[in-house]
Design a protein around this motif. Structure first.
Motif, PDB file in Angstrom:
ATOM      1  N   ARG A 121       0.825  -1.107  -0.039  1.00 47.52           N
ATOM      2  CA  ARG A 121       0.052   0.021  -0.006  1.00 47.52           C
ATOM      3  C   ARG A 121       0.908   1.414  -0.084  1.00 47.52           C
ATOM      4  N   VAL A 122       1.962   1.324   0.769  1.00 51.81           N
ATOM      5  CA  VAL A 122       2.957   2.496   0.667  1.00 51.81           C
ATOM      6  C   VAL A 122       3.589   2.828  -0.308  1.00 51.81           C
ATOM      7  N   VAL A 123       3.897   1.614  -1.081  1.00 48.40           N
ATOM      8  CA  VAL A 123       4.651   1.595  -2.695  1.00 48.40           C
ATOM      9  C   VAL A 123       3.512   2.079  -3.545  1.00 48.40           C
ATOM     10  N   GLU A 124       2.421   1.670  -3.475  1.00 43.35           N
ATOM     11  CA  GLU A 124       1.405   2.107  -4.280  1.00 43.35           C
ATOM     12  C   GLU A 124       0.951   3.503  -4.168  1.00 43.35           C
ATOM     13  N   ASN A 125       1.123   4.114  -3.042  1.00 41.85           N
ATOM     14  CA  ASN A 125       0.568   5.587  -2.856  1.00 41.85           C
ATOM     15  C   ASN A 125       1.977   6.517  -3.084  1.00 41.85           C
ATOM     16  N   LEU A 126       3.166   6.116  -3.445  1.00 46.88           N
ATOM     17  CA  LEU A 126       4.220   6.875  -3.916  1.00 46.88           C
ATOM     18  C   LEU A 126       3.869   7.395  -5.180  1.00 46.88           C
ATOM     19  N   PRO A 127       4.614   8.816  -5.225  1.00 42.01           N
ATOM     20  CA  PRO A 127       4.236   9.131  -6.736  1.00 42.01           C
ATOM     21  C   PRO A 127       4.769   8.399  -7.836  1.00 42.01           C
ATOM     22  N   PRO A 128       4.097   8.454  -9.070  1.00 42.41           N
ATOM     23  CA  PRO A 128       4.508   7.546  -9.948  1.00 42.41           C
ATOM     24  C   PRO A 128       6.100   7.264 -10.410  1.00 42.41           C
ATOM     25  N   LYS A 129       6.930   8.257 -10.477  1.00 42.56           N
ATOM     26  CA  LYS A 129       8.292   7.967 -10.921  1.00 42.56           C
ATOM     27  C   LYS A 129       8.846   7.123  -9.663  1.00 42.56           C
ATOM     28  N   CYS A 130       8.578   7.679  -8.579  1.00 42.91           N
ATOM     29  CA  CYS A 130       9.005   6.923  -7.369  1.00 42.91           C
ATOM     30  C   CYS A 130       8.724   5.482  -7.282  1.00 42.91           C
ATOM     31  N   LYS A 131       7.568   5.356  -7.517  1.00 47.05           N
ATOM     32  CA  LYS A 131       7.114   4.064  -7.344  1.00 47.05           C
ATOM     33  C   LYS A 131       7.729   3.139  -8.371  1.00 47.05           C
ATOM     34  N   LYS A 132       7.736   3.544  -9.439  1.00 44.50           N
ATOM     35  CA  LYS A 132       8.317   2.850 -10.700  1.00 44.50           C
ATOM     36  C   LYS A 132      10.190   2.500 -10.337  1.00 44.50           C
ATOM     37  N   ILE A 133      10.703   3.484  -9.877  1.00 54.77           N
ATOM     38  CA  ILE A 133      11.781   3.162  -9.374  1.00 54.77           C
ATOM     39  C   ILE A 133      12.320   2.172  -8.317  1.00 54.77           C
ATOM     40  N   ILE A 134      11.538   2.400  -7.333  1.00 60.38           N
ATOM     41  CA  ILE A 134      11.428   1.214  -6.018  1.00 60.38           C
ATOM     42  C   ILE A 134      11.126  -0.002  -6.599  1.00 60.38           C
ATOM     43  N   SER A 160      17.597  10.047  -5.577  1.00 60.06           N
ATOM     44  CA  SER A 160      16.841  11.386  -4.951  1.00 60.06           C
ATOM     45  C   SER A 160      15.522  10.317  -4.574  1.00 60.06           C
ATOM     46  N   GLN A 161      15.036   9.661  -5.726  1.00 56.31           N
ATOM     47  CA  GLN A 161      13.544   9.036  -5.779  1.00 56.31           C
ATOM     48  C   GLN A 161      13.742   7.999  -4.495  1.00 56.31           C
ATOM     49  N   MET A 162      14.677   7.275  -4.615  1.00 58.57           N
ATOM     50  CA  MET A 162      14.964   6.161  -3.731  1.00 58.57           C
ATOM     51  C   MET A 162      14.871   6.593  -2.171  1.00 58.57           C
ATOM     52  N   ARG A 163      15.363   7.677  -1.943  1.00 63.21           N
ATOM     53  CA  ARG A 163      15.624   8.421  -0.660  1.00 63.21           C
ATOM     54  C   ARG A 163      14.103   8.687  -0.354  1.00 63.21           C
ATOM     55  N   ILE A 164      13.272   9.389  -1.241  1.00 66.49           N
ATOM     56  CA  ILE A 164      12.108   9.954  -0.945  1.00 66.49           C
ATOM     57  C   ILE A 164      11.078   8.473  -0.692  1.00 66.49           C
ATOM     58  N   ALA A 165      11.281   7.345  -1.314  1.00 67.05           N
ATOM     59  CA  ALA A 165      10.396   6.254  -1.153  1.00 67.05           C
ATOM     60  C   ALA A 165      10.939   5.738   0.442  1.00 67.05           C
ATOM     61  N   PHE A 166      12.099   5.763   0.677  1.00 68.13           N
ATOM     62  CA  PHE A 166      12.619   5.148   2.032  1.00 68.13           C
ATOM     63  C   PHE A 166      11.764   6.082   2.938  1.00 68.13           C
ATOM     64  N   ILE A 167      11.835   7.431   2.944  1.00 70.88           N
ATOM     65  CA  ILE A 167      11.557   8.358   3.877  1.00 70.88           C
ATOM     66  C   ILE A 167      10.208   7.934   3.989  1.00 70.88           C
ATOM     67  N   LYS A 168       9.250   7.724   3.177  1.00 68.68           N
ATOM     68  CA  LYS A 168       7.670   7.414   3.365  1.00 68.68           C
ATOM     69  C   LYS A 168       7.553   6.131   3.878  1.00 68.68           C
ATOM     70  N   ILE A 169       8.314   5.104   3.664  1.00 70.79           N
ATOM     71  CA  ILE A 169       8.187   3.823   4.187  1.00 70.79           C
ATOM     72  C   ILE A 169       8.750   3.736   5.539  1.00 70.79           C
ATOM     73  N   PHE A 173       6.270   2.800   8.829  1.00 69.30           N
ATOM     74  CA  PHE A 173       6.752   1.697   9.563  1.00 69.30           C
ATOM     75  C   PHE A 173       7.297   1.963  11.001  1.00 69.30           C
ATOM     76  N   LYS A 174       7.065   3.394  11.348  1.00 63.16           N
ATOM     77  CA  LYS A 174       8.179   4.013  12.370  1.00 63.16           C
ATOM     78  C   LYS A 174       7.591   3.135  13.671  1.00 63.16           C
ATOM     79  N   GLU A 175       6.257   2.915  13.813  1.00 63.49           N
ATOM     80  CA  GLU A 175       5.763   2.171  15.054  1.00 63.49           C
ATOM     81  C   GLU A 175       6.150   0.699  15.094  1.00 63.49           C
ATOM     82  N   ASP A 176       6.636   0.198  13.865  1.00 67.40           N
ATOM     83  CA  ASP A 176       7.122  -1.230  13.756  1.00 67.40           C
ATOM     84  C   ASP A 176       8.890  -1.235  13.813  1.00 67.40           C
ATOM     85  N   ASN A 177       9.091  -2.351  14.695  1.00 63.14           N
ATOM     86  CA  ASN A 177      10.509  -2.534  14.390  1.00 63.14           C
ATOM     87  C   ASN A 177      10.931  -3.559  13.546  1.00 63.14           C
ATOM     88  N   VAL A 178      10.559  -3.269  12.452  1.00 67.90           N
ATOM     89  CA  VAL A 178      10.988  -4.127  11.353  1.00 67.90           C
ATOM     90  C   VAL A 178      12.122  -3.804  10.568  1.00 67.90           C
TER      91      VAL A 178
END
Length: 193
Positions: A121-134, A160-169, A173-178
């Motif tokens: 769901r998180v990946v699906e909600n990323l901006p299109p270019k960011c989603k495609k790169i990740i 840069s797009q990967m960094r954005i994706a990781f920040i969102k992810i 998951f900040k409450e999860d120790n994953v």
């Protein structure tokens, strides 16, 4: 006084006779049981139980016989009973452990599935270019330079797009120790199915 006289006295409740038999046979019985159990503490406990049983059953003793054979038989039987009890206990503990492990595996599987769905769901909600790169990097396993070449963008843009994706992810998951590495691996495996 010999052992037979002590048995006669013991049958009458003579504590001195009991003490004599205890002092005479205690160490011998402990040594005997250790040959089976290889555990001094357990052997001492068994021998103490043996003398308790001797006292409790003193009326049944045959005063024409030495108590030695009786004491060794009692000690051996108590040891055998202890082994049977221990094996039953071990079997029960193994069943409990296996059941708990099965429950834990099922819980872990369910939790993992929930996390994978959340990641999708998180990946699906990323901006299109960011989603495609990740997706290209983490699901298909394509390296940054190849992504840049295929998409006609710079490697800095991919980073840069990967960094954005990781920040969102990480936010999701900040409450999860994953550990995200394992989550991405599971995501990749589930996307291949």
């Amino acid at each position: 006084m010999n052992d037979n006289d002590m048995v006669k006295a013991l049958k009458k409740g003579d504590k001195i006779a009991f003490k004599y038999l205890f002092n005479t046979y205690y160490n011998r019985l402990v040594a005997y049981i250790i040959t089976y159990s290889h555990d001094k503490a357990q052997s001492e406990d068994i021998v103490q139980q043996t003398f308790i049983k001797l006292w409790e059953n003193r009326q049944k003793l045959d005063d024409s016989k030495s108590p030695k054979g009786y004491l060794y038989a009692i000690a051996h039987n108590i040891y055998i009973d202890a082994i049977k009890t221990s094996k039953k206990h071990e079997k029960i503990m193994n069943l409990v452990w296996e059941s708990a492990l099965r429950d834990r595996i099922e819980e872990d599987f369910e939790t993992q599935e929930i996390r994978i769905q959340k990641m999708k769901r998180v990946v699906e909600n990323l901006p299109p270019k960011c989603k495609k790169i990740i997706h290209m990097n983490k699901v298909q396993g394509i390296k940054y330079q190849e992504i840049a070449d295929q998409m006609g963008i710079s490697i800095k843009t991919v980073e840069s797009q990967m960094r954005i994706a990781f920040i969102k992810i990480r936010e999701a998951f900040k409450e999860d120790n994953v550990i995200l590495f394992f989550l991405f691996r599971e995501l990749r495996n589930s996307c291949k199915k």
